[in-house]
Scaffold this motif. Sequence first.
Motif, PDB file in Angstrom:
ATOM      1  N   THR A  59      -7.664  -0.103   8.625  1.00 54.70           N
ATOM      2  CA  THR A  59      -7.164   1.230   8.297  1.00 54.70           C
ATOM      3  C   THR A  59      -5.676   1.171   7.928  1.00 54.70           C
ATOM      4  O   THR A  59      -4.949   0.269   8.352  1.00 54.70           O
ATOM      5  N   ILE A  60      -5.257   2.154   7.132  1.00 53.39           N
ATOM      6  CA  ILE A  60      -3.839   2.341   6.808  1.00 53.39           C
ATOM      7  C   ILE A  60      -3.529   3.816   7.042  1.00 53.39           C
ATOM      8  O   ILE A  60      -4.229   4.707   6.546  1.00 53.39           O
ATOM      9  N   THR A  61      -2.460   4.094   7.816  1.00 54.48           N
ATOM     10  CA  THR A  61      -2.096   5.463   8.183  1.00 54.48           C
ATOM     11  C   THR A  61      -0.818   5.878   7.466  1.00 54.48           C
ATOM     12  O   THR A  61       0.178   5.144   7.470  1.00 54.48           O
ATOM     13  N   PHE A  62      -0.857   7.086   6.868  1.00 57.76           N
ATOM     14  CA  PHE A  62       0.297   7.638   6.144  1.00 57.76           C
ATOM     15  C   PHE A  62       0.654   9.010   6.729  1.00 57.76           C
ATOM     16  O   PHE A  62      -0.197   9.698   7.305  1.00 57.76           O
ATOM     17  N   LEU A  63       1.913   9.432   6.537  1.00 51.79           N
ATOM     18  CA  LEU A  63       2.358  10.758   6.927  1.00 51.79           C
ATOM     19  C   LEU A  63       2.724  11.516   5.659  1.00 51.79           C
ATOM     20  O   LEU A  63       3.617  11.113   4.914  1.00 51.79           O
TER      21      LEU A  63
ATOM     22  N   ALA B 242       0.837  -1.203   0.000  1.00 50.40           N
ATOM     23  CA  ALA B 242       0.000   0.000   0.000  1.00 50.40           C
ATOM     24  C   ALA B 242       0.876   1.259   0.000  1.00 50.40           C
ATOM     25  O   ALA B 242       1.878   1.339   0.722  1.00 50.40           O
ATOM     26  N   ARG B 243       0.475   2.244  -0.818  1.00 50.94           N
ATOM     27  CA  ARG B 243       1.185   3.527  -0.886  1.00 50.94           C
ATOM     28  C   ARG B 243       0.159   4.644  -1.052  1.00 50.94           C
ATOM     29  O   ARG B 243      -0.954   4.433  -1.553  1.00 50.94           O
TER      30      ARG B 243
ATOM     31  N   ALA C 185       4.237   8.036  -0.130  1.00 53.02           N
ATOM     32  CA  ALA C 185       4.492   7.647   1.262  1.00 53.02           C
ATOM     33  C   ALA C 185       4.145   6.191   1.508  1.00 53.02           C
ATOM     34  O   ALA C 185       3.166   5.664   0.961  1.00 53.02           O
ATOM     35  N   SER C 186       4.948   5.538   2.349  1.00 52.76           N
ATOM     36  CA  SER C 186       4.658   4.182   2.824  1.00 52.76           C
ATOM     37  C   SER C 186       3.846   4.270   4.107  1.00 52.76           C
ATOM     38  O   SER C 186       3.854   5.301   4.792  1.00 52.76           O
ATOM     39  N   PRO C 187       3.151   3.209   4.480  1.00 53.35           N
ATOM     40  CA  PRO C 187       2.332   3.243   5.699  1.00 53.35           C
ATOM     41  C   PRO C 187       3.160   3.468   6.960  1.00 53.35           C
ATOM     42  O   PRO C 187       4.305   3.026   7.046  1.00 53.35           O
ATOM     43  N   ARG C 188       2.571   4.162   7.919  1.00 56.75           N
ATOM     44  CA  ARG C 188       3.145   4.309   9.256  1.00 56.75           C
ATOM     45  C   ARG C 188       2.475   3.371  10.249  1.00 56.75           C
ATOM     46  O   ARG C 188       3.053   3.051  11.283  1.00 56.75           O
ATOM     47  N   ASP C 189       1.254   2.932   9.905  1.00 58.49           N
ATOM     48  CA  ASP C 189       0.523   2.018  10.782  1.00 58.49           C
ATOM     49  C   ASP C 189      -0.598   1.398   9.962  1.00 58.49           C
ATOM     50  O   ASP C 189      -1.058   1.989   8.971  1.00 58.49           O
ATOM     51  N   THR C 190      -1.052   0.227  10.376  1.00 54.44           N
ATOM     52  CA  THR C 190      -2.171  -0.418   9.681  1.00 54.44           C
ATOM     53  C   THR C 190      -2.869  -1.401  10.605  1.00 54.44           C
ATOM     54  O   THR C 190      -2.236  -1.989  11.492  1.00 54.44           O
TER      55      THR C 190
ATOM     56  N   THR D 187      -3.584  10.025  -4.304  1.00 55.45           N
ATOM     57  CA  THR D 187      -3.847   8.792  -5.040  1.00 55.45           C
ATOM     58  C   THR D 187      -3.443   7.610  -4.172  1.00 55.45           C
ATOM     59  O   THR D 187      -2.274   7.487  -3.769  1.00 55.45           O
ATOM     60  N   PHE D 188      -4.426   6.742  -3.848  1.00 57.50           N
ATOM     61  CA  PHE D 188      -4.145   5.528  -3.091  1.00 57.50           C
ATOM     62  C   PHE D 188      -3.716   4.448  -4.075  1.00 57.50           C
ATOM     63  O   PHE D 188      -4.380   4.231  -5.104  1.00 57.50           O
ATOM     64  N   ILE D 189      -2.612   3.739  -3.777  1.00 54.36           N
ATOM     65  CA  ILE D 189      -2.021   2.781  -4.706  1.00 54.36           C
ATOM     66  C   ILE D 189      -1.870   1.422  -4.035  1.00 54.36           C
ATOM     67  O   ILE D 189      -1.386   1.323  -2.902  1.00 54.36           O
ATOM     68  N   LEU D 190      -2.295   0.365  -4.746  1.00 51.64           N
ATOM     69  CA  LEU D 190      -2.019  -1.017  -4.366  1.00 51.64           C
ATOM     70  C   LEU D 190      -1.013  -1.558  -5.387  1.00 51.64           C
ATOM     71  O   LEU D 190      -1.332  -1.709  -6.562  1.00 51.64           O
TER      72      LEU D 190
END
Length: 385
Positions: A353-357, A323-324, A332-337, A366-369
Amino acid sequence: MAQTLPKFCPRCGRPTTVGQSFCANCGLDMAAPAGNRGAPPEPPTAPLGQPPTQGSYIPTGQTQTAWNGEPSFPTAPSSIKKRGSRRGGLVLVLVLVLVLLGAGTYVAAGFMGLHVPGFSSAPATQPPVTTTQLNTPVTYAGVDLTLLTTQQAQSFIDDANTTTTGMVRLNIQEQNKTATQVSWNYNDVARLKLPGKNLVAPTYVKAKGNIAPGATQKSSLDFAVPVDVKVNQLTLIIGSANEAQLEIPLTSHANLSKYAPRTVNLNGQMTYLGLNWTLVSATSQWNIAGQQASKGMLYVILTLKVDNTLSQQTIPGSAFDYARLKAGDVTASPRDTTLPVSFDTGEMGKTGTITFLIPQNSSTFTFILLPQGGSDQATSGFQFS
């Protein structure tokens, strides 16, 4: 015929004089025949408990035995004694002068309002205190803070570091609604901005330093603020130099809407690894449980729903790997999920949930898989209104 006396004492060799009966040095009887010269007579002794009389015999170069039985050594001339005594007295006077000068400087510095360890120039009684109600809510590091009141006085007698030119005390309530124990140090994260943008650190902090999950507690911070500065001219800054700082005016109706979380509801549909993915919502906020965003950054939390319509279990793995979130030129890469790593056969509506900074000035995302296991990349765009 008269006996001729020797010119030198046969025992000690000391020169003799005409008519001398005994050697003045060792006491030998010079008049006796040479064969009858025995041991010298013992010198006269003083009665017990009395000093020897003047003129008592004391051999040259030997230690005198005092009248009380203690050895007595030759004493220095009185002129040397007087010079030594005068020198010692001058040194003592000089030391006393230096001590008095140092003590005077220490006390003067304290009364001038300078911080001197162990010295407080605060008066014995508390000067009048003016209290202002605030009741201003704000969230820092996932903890709900309420700025309750400010108190302003010339000094606070219960503050060892108080000045006498003006003080402001800020009373804060802290409530931790998260499941994480949170810690911070107000000495590091709290500053008061005065008119002219001067920043002052707390002179005294009364706080526990951490707050347990579900707990509510109170803290107070003291700042040195001139008495002619009004409280509504002050701004509290919460956050260290490398954190996203919160600036809170000390007024009863401060507008802090920019620090409130923002949520946008979405319905982004994606197919990835044979699973049906839905981007349900996105929330931007300045902090998460136990953490404040980095300087110039915000957290974006995405909520997703996954349906598995396949006849087998599917294992995408950890969202940290695939996830990006892209915001402008930053990916950004996830900080928490909290998203599961696998989805069972027929499992529907599984959420996480997925958390980004991401940078604070971002507006389009843009959410990317990322592609994996032969599956193509999937994306979904959104923005905050």
